[in-house]
Design an enzyme around this catalytic site. Structure first.
Site, PDB file in Angstrom:
ATOM      1  N   SER A 206     -46.132  87.818 -41.405  1.00  0.00           N
ATOM      2  CA  SER A 206     -45.951  87.881 -42.847  1.00  0.00           C
ATOM      3  C   SER A 206     -47.322  87.811 -43.499  1.00  0.00           C
ATOM      4  CB  SER A 206     -45.086  86.710 -43.306  1.00  0.00           C
ATOM      5  OG  SER A 206     -45.326  86.443 -44.667  1.00  0.00           O
TER       6      SER A 206
ATOM      7  N   HIS B 231     -16.035  84.026 -33.702  1.00  0.00           N
ATOM      8  CA  HIS B 231     -16.297  83.685 -35.115  1.00  0.00           C
ATOM      9  C   HIS B 231     -17.702  83.102 -35.296  1.00  0.00           C
ATOM     10  CE1 HIS B 231     -11.848  83.922 -35.589  1.00  0.00           C
ATOM     11  NE2 HIS B 231     -11.854  83.312 -34.417  1.00  0.00           N
TER      12      HIS B 231
ATOM     13  N   GLU C 117     -34.487  94.515 -36.543  1.00  0.00           N
ATOM     14  CA  GLU C 117     -33.861  94.768 -37.845  1.00  0.00           C
ATOM     15  C   GLU C 117     -33.815  96.266 -38.154  1.00  0.00           C
ATOM     16  OE1 GLU C 117     -35.122  91.382 -40.832  1.00  0.00           O
ATOM     17  OE2 GLU C 117     -36.723  91.788 -39.413  1.00  0.00           O
TER      18      GLU C 117
ATOM     19  N   LYS D  61     -44.854  82.839 -39.788  1.00  0.00           N
ATOM     20  CA  LYS D  61     -43.724  83.723 -39.512  1.00  0.00           C
ATOM     21  C   LYS D  61     -43.988  84.716 -38.389  1.00  0.00           C
ATOM     22  CE  LYS D  61     -40.497  84.530 -41.881  1.00  0.00           C
ATOM     23  NZ  LYS D  61     -39.991  85.242 -43.039  1.00  0.00           N
TER      24      LYS D  61
END
Ligand code: ARG
Length: 458
Positions: free
Chosen positions: A274, A153, A287, A280
């Site tokens: 970024s 979980h 992804e 970043k």
């Protein structure tokens, strides 16, 4: 190529909707190979003369070098790769070119070409999976003892070793390779010689062309052979399942790379910055692997829906079989390469992982197990006692093994100082030495077996 029966030519819209050359030009190598095998067989069977066959074969070689050098020309009037090549052959060698299409149809031709293309894609996937496996077992071997939280979980559950976690993905890739291998074995019969749908009256030798093209033998039913695309769906289903595994690994990389976890530092080479937030470092490659899985599953669905409800034998709908397969194969190649590099070059922050395992009361089960083994308490009662200990640790803001013995004894007097040896994360993972468990000793054995089956040194 089929003008004889027609008074007028196709409309512009007919030419456009019919043209598959923009994508099926990707089959040119297979198309040339299959034509070479076919013409050699026609000559051997004396269906065409040795001279004509020689002329055709030289012409085909020349077309292959032209395609190699300049690409395949895209003329919608020529519809597809088969007619493009035949038309160029006619320009090059004249009327002899017209003999190549004896005892063959574009229906068995495209089935043969496409099978050969998909077979190569299966081999490429297998090789790329092997590279990923090598990366996984190498990193797993380095981290057989590194402790991290194991999750259910996404809540800290029990300590595991990073090596064990990585080897879970090795198991998935093993199944992936076996699925591609199964699919390849099932694919490997040659449709060539099935002709349009019914076979041919010419005395062809299907074993000869099958062997020349690396097939185990000819297909056994001409209707099935020209209308079967199971091999493409087998490939896509194996690719889809593989992409799901890659996507799950990618998802873990994304999570682990976030500042909140801080378990890994992704390689710069597989991250981006970024344009507005200088701090970043984004896990874009991971992804995109996660995203690509959706497109590969979509491609699989697309072909299944195309095939559903088609009568025997060939229908033009089947021309739409190629774009989803080509798309999925490109995405799978990229995803496999990206994940292999990511596993090879990611830096694991094992201190953060260990600290997270220590922080999350991950050894609560070990306390309960200790109460069962050392104090002869039934597991359900031990579970309850442990729950109270966790609550106390939470209230005091401490790890379980930092609780005072007096406090533990206040919960249950049967607890004594020996309990501390069970509460460390190292003791916890070492104890889980059942076959396939997370104990470093078990992980090392699985890694050694994997290295051996991959032909790596131990
Ligand atoms: N371009 C076609 C395809 O990819 C080749 C087969 C055409 N056959 C036909 N009967 N029109 O499916």
């Amino acid at each position: 190529m089929w003008g004889g029966r027609f008074a007028g030519g196709p409309s512009a819209i007919m030419r456009e909707i019919n043209a598959s050359i923009p994508f099926d030009k990707a089959l040119w190598r297979q198309d040339i190979l299959a034509s070479q095998a076919h013409v050699a067989m026609l000559a051997a069977q004396k269906i065409v003369s040795a001279e004509d066959a020689e002329t055709i074969s030289i012409g085909l070689d020349r077309i292959a070098s032209e395609y190699e050098a300049d690409g395949v020309p895209e003329d919608w009037d020529l519809e597809d790769i088969h007619m493009t090549t035949e038309s160029r052959l006619t320009e090059l060698v004249g009327p002899a070119a017209g003999r190549l299409h004896t005892a063959r149809s574009r229906n068995d031709q495209v089935a043969t070409d496409f099978k050969m293309w998909v077979r190569d894609a299966m081999d490429a996937a297998d090789a790329a999976l092997e590279r990923l496996q090598r990366a996984l077992v190498t990193r797993a071997g380095e981290h057989a003892d590194s402790v991290m939280p194991g999750f259910t979980h996404l809540q800290t559950a029990q300590p595991v070793t990073l090596g064990h976690h990585l080897m879970a993905y090795y198991e998935m890739t093993r199944r992936d390779r076996s699925r591609f291998a199964d699919a390849r074995a099932r694919l490997n019969q040659s449709p060539l010689g099935s002709a349009a749908l019914a076979g041919t009256g010419f005395p062809i030798d299907r074993d000869m062309t099958a062997e020349a093209l690396g097939f185990d033998g000819p297909t056994q039913n001409s209707l099935d052979a020209v209308s079967d695309r199971d091999f493409a769906m087998d490939y896509l289903m194996a690719a889809a399942q593989c992409s799901l595994h890659l996507s799950r690994l990618a998802e873990e990389m994304v999570t682990w790379a976030s500042q909140l976890f801080g378990f890994i530092r992704l390689p710069d080479a597989l991250s981006t910055g970024s344009s507005i937030m200088p701090q970043k470092k984004n896990p874009d490659a991971a992804e995109l692997v996660r995203g690509h899985a959706g497109r590969i599953v979509g491609a699989t669905t697309a072909l299944m829906v195309t095939m559903k409800g088609l009568p025997l034998a060939y229908s033009k709908d089947m021309q739409d079989d190629k774009p989803p397969v080509f798309e999925a194969a490109g995405l799978l190649d990229l995803s496999l390469a990206a994940m292999a590099s990511m596993v090879e070059d990611t830096a694991f922050n094992t201190d953060r992982m260990r600290a997270a395992a220590e922080r999350g009361y991950a050894t609560a089960t070990d306390l309960a197990d200790w109460l069962v083994t050392e104090a002869d308490i039934p597991f359900r009662e031990a579970h309850h006692i442990t729950g109270e200990a966790v609550r106390l640790a939470e209230t005091q803001g401490k790890a379980l093994d930092a609780l005072e013995l007096a406090d533990l004894k206040a919960i249950d007097e049967r607890i004594d100082e020996r309990v501390y040896s069970a509460l460390s994360v190292d003791a916890s993972v070492a104890a889980r030495a059942s076959y396939g468990g997370t104990a470093p000793e078990q992980v090392r054995q699985r890694v050694a077996e994997a290295r051996q089956s991959l032909g790596m040194e131990n």
